[in-house]
Design a protein around this motif. Sequence first.
Motif, mmCIF file in Angstrom:
data_model
loop_
_atom_site.group_PDB
_atom_site.id
_atom_site.type_symbol
_atom_site.label_atom_id
_atom_site.label_comp_id
_atom_site.label_asym_id
_atom_site.label_seq_id
_atom_site.Cartn_x
_atom_site.Cartn_y
_atom_site.Cartn_z
ATOM 1 N N PRO A 55 8.190 -3.232 -4.522
ATOM 2 C CA PRO A 55 9.228 -2.273 -4.841
ATOM 3 C C PRO A 55 8.769 -0.860 -4.552
ATOM 4 N N GLY A 56 9.660 -0.072 -3.934
ATOM 5 C CA GLY A 56 9.350 1.321 -3.695
ATOM 6 C C GLY A 56 8.359 1.559 -2.578
ATOM 7 N N THR A 57 8.151 0.574 -1.696
ATOM 8 C CA THR A 57 7.196 0.742 -0.608
ATOM 9 C C THR A 57 7.653 1.842 0.337
ATOM 10 N N THR A 58 6.712 2.719 0.708
ATOM 11 C CA THR A 58 6.981 3.747 1.698
ATOM 12 C C THR A 58 6.082 3.464 2.881
ATOM 13 N N GLN A 59 6.680 3.190 4.036
ATOM 14 C CA GLN A 59 5.864 2.821 5.173
ATOM 15 C C GLN A 59 6.617 3.066 6.456
ATOM 16 N N ASP B 201 1.949 4.488 2.291
ATOM 17 C CA ASP B 201 1.552 4.150 0.937
ATOM 18 C C ASP B 201 2.220 2.858 0.497
ATOM 19 N N LEU B 202 1.557 2.133 -0.388
ATOM 20 C CA LEU B 202 2.169 0.997 -1.061
ATOM 21 C C LEU B 202 2.334 1.360 -2.528
ATOM 22 N N HIS B 203 3.546 1.184 -3.050
ATOM 23 C CA HIS B 203 3.847 1.505 -4.441
ATOM 24 C C HIS B 203 4.155 0.224 -5.209
ATOM 25 N N TYR B 204 3.611 0.125 -6.411
ATOM 26 C CA TYR B 204 3.816 -1.039 -7.261
ATOM 27 C C TYR B 204 4.204 -0.583 -8.665
ATOM 28 N N PRO B 205 4.880 -1.450 -9.421
ATOM 29 C CA PRO B 205 5.227 -1.092 -10.801
ATOM 30 C C PRO B 205 3.982 -0.814 -11.639
ATOM 31 N N ALA B 206 4.146 0.021 -12.636
ATOM 32 C CA ALA B 206 3.040 0.338 -13.536
ATOM 33 C C ALA B 206 2.484 -0.936 -14.161
ATOM 34 N N ARG B 207 1.184 -0.957 -14.402
ATOM 35 C CA ARG B 207 0.474 -2.043 -15.074
ATOM 36 C C ARG B 207 0.361 -3.304 -14.217
ATOM 37 N N PRO C 263 4.360 -18.869 -4.137
ATOM 38 C CA PRO C 263 5.007 -18.782 -5.438
ATOM 39 C C PRO C 263 4.340 -17.911 -6.485
ATOM 40 N N PRO C 264 3.000 -17.795 -6.547
ATOM 41 C CA PRO C 264 2.443 -17.045 -7.670
ATOM 42 C C PRO C 264 2.730 -15.542 -7.626
ATOM 43 N N ALA C 265 2.962 -14.957 -6.449
ATOM 44 C CA ALA C 265 3.000 -13.507 -6.312
ATOM 45 C C ALA C 265 4.419 -12.960 -6.383
ATOM 46 N N ASP C 266 4.565 -11.784 -7.012
ATOM 47 C CA ASP C 266 5.853 -11.105 -7.039
ATOM 48 C C ASP C 266 6.152 -10.433 -5.713
ATOM 49 N N SER C 267 5.131 -10.065 -4.953
ATOM 50 C CA SER C 267 5.325 -9.568 -3.592
ATOM 51 C C SER C 267 4.063 -9.844 -2.794
ATOM 52 N N VAL C 268 4.247 -9.939 -1.491
ATOM 53 C CA VAL C 268 3.129 -10.180 -0.585
ATOM 54 C C VAL C 268 3.266 -9.243 0.608
ATOM 55 N N THR C 269 2.194 -8.554 0.941
ATOM 56 C CA THR C 269 2.146 -7.724 2.142
ATOM 57 C C THR C 269 0.975 -8.192 2.982
ATOM 58 N N VAL C 270 1.225 -8.493 4.241
ATOM 59 C CA VAL C 270 0.176 -8.950 5.152
ATOM 60 C C VAL C 270 -0.159 -7.812 6.111
ATOM 61 N N LEU C 271 -1.422 -7.432 6.147
ATOM 62 C CA LEU C 271 -1.876 -6.356 7.020
ATOM 63 C C LEU C 271 -2.894 -6.884 8.015
ATOM 64 N N ASP C 272 -2.768 -6.442 9.273
ATOM 65 C CA ASP C 272 -3.860 -6.672 10.206
ATOM 66 C C ASP C 272 -4.838 -5.504 10.058
ATOM 67 N N ARG C 273 -5.937 -5.530 10.787
ATOM 68 C CA ARG C 273 -6.956 -4.499 10.618
ATOM 69 C C ARG C 273 -6.431 -3.103 10.973
ATOM 70 N N ILE D 103 -2.715 3.117 -2.471
ATOM 71 C CA ILE D 103 -2.059 2.113 -3.315
ATOM 72 C C ILE D 103 -1.747 2.810 -4.621
ATOM 73 N N ARG D 104 -0.459 2.912 -4.951
ATOM 74 C CA ARG D 104 -0.040 3.696 -6.106
ATOM 75 C C ARG D 104 0.749 2.831 -7.078
ATOM 76 N N PHE D 105 0.752 3.267 -8.332
ATOM 77 C CA PHE D 105 1.468 2.556 -9.385
ATOM 78 C C PHE D 105 2.477 3.504 -10.033
ATOM 79 N N GLY D 106 3.619 2.924 -10.440
ATOM 80 C CA GLY D 106 4.680 3.731 -11.015
ATOM 81 C C GLY D 106 5.693 4.120 -9.965
ATOM 82 N N ARG D 107 6.490 5.106 -10.263
ATOM 83 C CA ARG D 107 7.526 5.530 -9.343
ATOM 84 C C ARG D 107 6.920 6.190 -8.106
ATOM 85 N N PRO D 108 7.528 5.944 -6.915
ATOM 86 C CA PRO D 108 7.058 6.649 -5.710
ATOM 87 C C PRO D 108 7.100 8.150 -5.920
#
Length: 220
Positions: A8-12, A31-37, A194-204, A213-218
Amino acid sequence: MMGTRAPPGTTQSSEVHTMAADSVAPSSIDDLHYPARSLVLLAGLPGAGKSTLLRRLYGLRCDETEPVPDGRGAWVIDSYQSRNMWAPYLGPIPPRLRTPLVHATHVWRIARAMTRGQAVVAHTRGTWPHLLHGFAWLARRSGTQMHMILLDVEPDVALAGQRIRGRTVTRVAFARHRRRWRALIRQARTGALPPADSVTVLDRPAADTLGAIRFGRPGS
């Protein structure tokens, strides 16, 4: 850069959640943004560059023995921190006996931070399904989420990374990691992890341009 469900809130620079696994697109990300905690697991083959990425993003020195605060309320947990903590006591013990203790300490530190309600960015090989399901279960029990960043590199790149860092895994162990990693990547690219709420795959190249990598609101 390749991805499935975007955080959620990914900026890319390109839309991860709409990009097919075999599509051609610029390998760049801001940047990758994720919910707090949240718990964010950075996974990849041994030698893929997970610690290198964390060192660049958070200014780690790699001589730390404890988890490192990022200055914004999150904790950065890498397995080398546990390895460094045990090093003075386990010198003469064979690696096959040291490794389980180091990994157990690493997992315990992640779980401890989660139960304290702290946001966590953690290094993991990501090829042990029982660990992923265990962390996902703990995230649900803690009322938070688990997200994954998969650093996907070719096996020869990972082997070169092992040689550069001066620590290699055995041929048998690396083959086992490769089999599990291929299965994980197949699942991720089809959105079936199934275990993850989101998945991002990055190459090198995409990992090399990741800004934060940030937490909370963008923007917070």
